[in-house]
Design a protein around this motif. Structure first.
Motif, short mmCIF file in Angstrom:
data_model
loop_
_atom_site.label_atom_id
_atom_site.label_comp_id
_atom_site.label_asym_id
_atom_site.label_seq_id
_atom_site.Cartn_x
_atom_site.Cartn_y
_atom_site.Cartn_z
N GLY A 130 -32.02 19.93 -22.08
CA GLY A 130 -32.33 19.92 -21.56
C GLY A 130 -31.58 18.22 -20.64
O GLY A 130 -32.07 17.76 -19.98
N CYS A 131 -30.94 17.98 -21.21
CA CYS A 131 -29.83 16.37 -21.13
C CYS A 131 -29.60 16.97 -19.18
O CYS A 131 -28.89 17.67 -18.98
N ARG A 132 -29.12 16.14 -18.88
CA ARG A 132 -28.34 15.67 -17.30
C ARG A 132 -27.58 16.78 -17.33
O ARG A 132 -26.71 16.75 -18.42
N PHE A 133 -27.28 17.70 -17.16
CA PHE A 133 -26.38 18.92 -16.67
C PHE A 133 -24.81 18.28 -15.99
O PHE A 133 -24.25 18.49 -16.57
N ARG A 134 -24.95 17.69 -14.89
CA ARG A 134 -24.13 17.18 -14.61
C ARG A 134 -23.15 16.27 -15.38
O ARG A 134 -21.78 16.10 -15.66
N ILE A 135 -23.39 15.69 -16.74
CA ILE A 135 -22.83 14.50 -17.57
C ILE A 135 -22.32 15.39 -18.58
O ILE A 135 -21.42 15.00 -18.82
N CYS A 136 -23.50 16.33 -18.99
CA CYS A 136 -22.87 17.57 -19.81
C CYS A 136 -21.64 18.35 -19.03
O CYS A 136 -20.68 18.38 -19.87
N LEU A 137 -21.72 18.49 -18.46
CA LEU A 137 -20.58 19.17 -17.49
C LEU A 137 -19.16 18.84 -17.43
O LEU A 137 -18.37 18.77 -17.54
N ALA A 138 -18.93 17.18 -16.89
CA ALA A 138 -18.22 16.19 -16.94
C ALA A 138 -17.22 16.03 -17.93
O ALA A 138 -16.49 16.16 -17.68
N PHE A 139 -18.01 16.23 -19.25
CA PHE A 139 -17.29 16.35 -20.24
C PHE A 139 -16.81 17.42 -20.82
O PHE A 139 -16.01 17.50 -21.13
N ILE A 140 -18.11 18.69 -20.73
CA ILE A 140 -17.49 19.91 -20.77
C ILE A 140 -16.17 20.33 -20.21
O ILE A 140 -15.20 20.76 -20.51
N LEU A 141 -16.06 19.79 -19.05
CA LEU A 141 -14.42 20.09 -18.22
C LEU A 141 -13.32 18.90 -18.75
O LEU A 141 -12.61 19.36 -18.46
N THR B 149 -6.75 17.56 -30.35
CA THR B 149 -6.71 19.19 -29.45
C THR B 149 -8.04 19.73 -30.15
O THR B 149 -8.83 21.10 -29.00
N PHE B 150 -8.16 19.85 -31.34
CA PHE B 150 -9.04 20.70 -31.88
C PHE B 150 -10.09 20.90 -31.60
O PHE B 150 -11.37 21.65 -30.75
N ASP B 151 -11.13 19.75 -31.80
CA ASP B 151 -12.09 19.43 -31.66
C ASP B 151 -12.32 19.08 -29.95
O ASP B 151 -13.77 19.58 -29.94
N ARG B 152 -11.56 19.09 -28.81
CA ARG B 152 -11.95 19.14 -27.72
C ARG B 152 -12.06 20.29 -27.70
O ARG B 152 -12.76 20.88 -26.04
N LEU B 153 -11.20 20.68 -27.70
CA LEU B 153 -11.99 22.74 -27.35
C LEU B 153 -12.22 23.63 -27.71
O LEU B 153 -13.50 24.27 -27.63
N THR B 154 -12.95 22.88 -28.81
CA THR B 154 -13.87 23.76 -29.76
C THR B 154 -15.28 23.45 -29.57
O THR B 154 -16.50 23.39 -29.54
N VAL B 155 -15.30 21.70 -30.88
CA VAL B 155 -16.93 21.37 -30.91
C VAL B 155 -17.79 20.64 -29.66
O VAL B 155 -18.77 20.59 -29.65
N VAL B 156 -16.71 20.07 -28.76
CA VAL B 156 -16.95 19.01 -27.78
C VAL B 156 -17.70 20.07 -26.60
O VAL B 156 -19.03 19.94 -26.65
N PRO B 157 -17.49 21.59 -26.11
CA PRO B 157 -17.84 21.70 -25.22
C PRO B 157 -19.62 22.50 -26.03
O PRO B 157 -20.60 22.75 -25.76
N VAL B 158 -19.76 23.01 -27.23
CA VAL B 158 -20.19 23.88 -27.87
C VAL B 158 -21.63 22.65 -27.96
O VAL B 158 -22.27 22.80 -27.77
N PHE B 159 -21.35 21.76 -28.27
CA PHE B 159 -22.13 20.81 -28.09
C PHE B 159 -22.76 20.22 -27.21
O PHE B 159 -23.78 19.92 -27.12
N PHE B 160 -22.22 20.24 -26.38
CA PHE B 160 -22.62 19.59 -25.13
C PHE B 160 -22.83 21.08 -24.19
O PHE B 160 -24.48 20.60 -23.83
N LEU C 13 -8.17 17.36 -20.69
CA LEU C 13 -7.40 17.03 -21.53
C LEU C 13 -6.22 17.37 -22.50
O LEU C 13 -5.24 17.16 -22.96
N ALA C 14 -7.04 18.39 -23.71
CA ALA C 14 -6.85 18.94 -24.80
C ALA C 14 -6.00 19.84 -24.33
O ALA C 14 -4.48 19.93 -24.80
N THR C 15 -6.25 20.53 -23.55
CA THR C 15 -4.62 21.66 -22.57
C THR C 15 -3.81 21.05 -22.19
O THR C 15 -2.52 21.82 -22.57
N LEU C 16 -4.14 19.78 -21.11
CA LEU C 16 -2.77 19.57 -21.28
C LEU C 16 -2.36 18.29 -22.59
O LEU C 16 -0.51 18.50 -22.47
N THR C 17 -2.51 18.19 -23.14
CA THR C 17 -2.26 17.85 -24.51
C THR C 17 -1.36 18.22 -25.32
O THR C 17 -0.13 18.02 -25.34
N ALA C 18 -1.70 19.71 -25.25
CA ALA C 18 -1.46 20.41 -26.23
C ALA C 18 -0.35 21.31 -25.14
O ALA C 18 0.85 21.29 -26.23
#
Length: 177
Positions: free
Chosen positions: A144-155, A126-137, A160-165
């Motif tokens: 300049g990475c593809r916007f929609r690919i990054c957005l898919a993982f940002i969302l 939960t921690f890494d998906r709510l903090t680390v993943v959005p920041v890195f994406f 999923l982490a919030t649902l898990t929590a």
């Protein structure tokens, strides 16, 4: 620095015996590695002999989802991008294939974490998906990475982490009552 040296001291295996007799390496590796591989494949779903909690089953299914997404990225990267309504060139497809391998490995580790049936697995994922993943994406998007690919993982990841929590919180309330 001293604490780091203390922590890292004596963590690697001792290779001095192999320098004198390199032919002993293969039998030693066979003896060390094969039982681990066999144990990983043949072990039951839950590592502590209790049935997996609903949260851990959910986390396990998320791992399967990540494996599936990673396989899509790896095997059919252009189709994966078409599903996100974006199109990539051949060179980008090859890089996306490498990223797919990483997503498969992450999914596998989520499945293994879920098998622990521990609160730490829930907290850590939960921690890494709510903090680390959005920041890195977001950083990747800025670079300049593809916007929609990054957005898919940002969302996807924080959702999923919030649902898990939420599921873990509900489960704790049920068990405490």
């Amino acid at each position: 620095m001293d604490e780091l040296q203390k922590f890292a001291f004596d963590v690697l295996p001792d290779f001095t015996g192999f320098q004198k007799s390199p032919e002993t390496l293969a039998p030693m590796l066979k003896k060390a590695v094969l039982p681990l591989l066999s144990g990983a494949v043949s072990s039951p779903l839950s590592r502590n002999s209790k049935p997996l909690s609903a949260t851990h089953r959910f986390l396990f299914l998320q791992g399967l989802l990540y494996v599936f997404i990673g396989m899509l990225m790896m095997l059919v990267p252009k189709l994966f991008c078409m599903l996100l309504l974006t199109f990539i060139e051949d060179a980008e497809a090859k890089m996306l294939m490498l990223s797919g391998v990483a997503v498969v490995v992450i999914g596998y580790f989520y499945m293994q974490c879920a098998r622990s049936n521990s609160e730490h697995a829930v907290m850590d994922t939960t921690f890494d998906r709510l903090t680390v993943v959005p920041v890195f994406f977001v950083f990747c998007m800025v670079c300049g990475c593809r916007f929609r690919i990054c957005l898919a993982f940002i969302l996807l990841d924080p959702f999923l982490a919030t649902l898990t929590a939420l599921r873990w919180n509900q489960e704790k309330k049920i068990n405490n009552e």
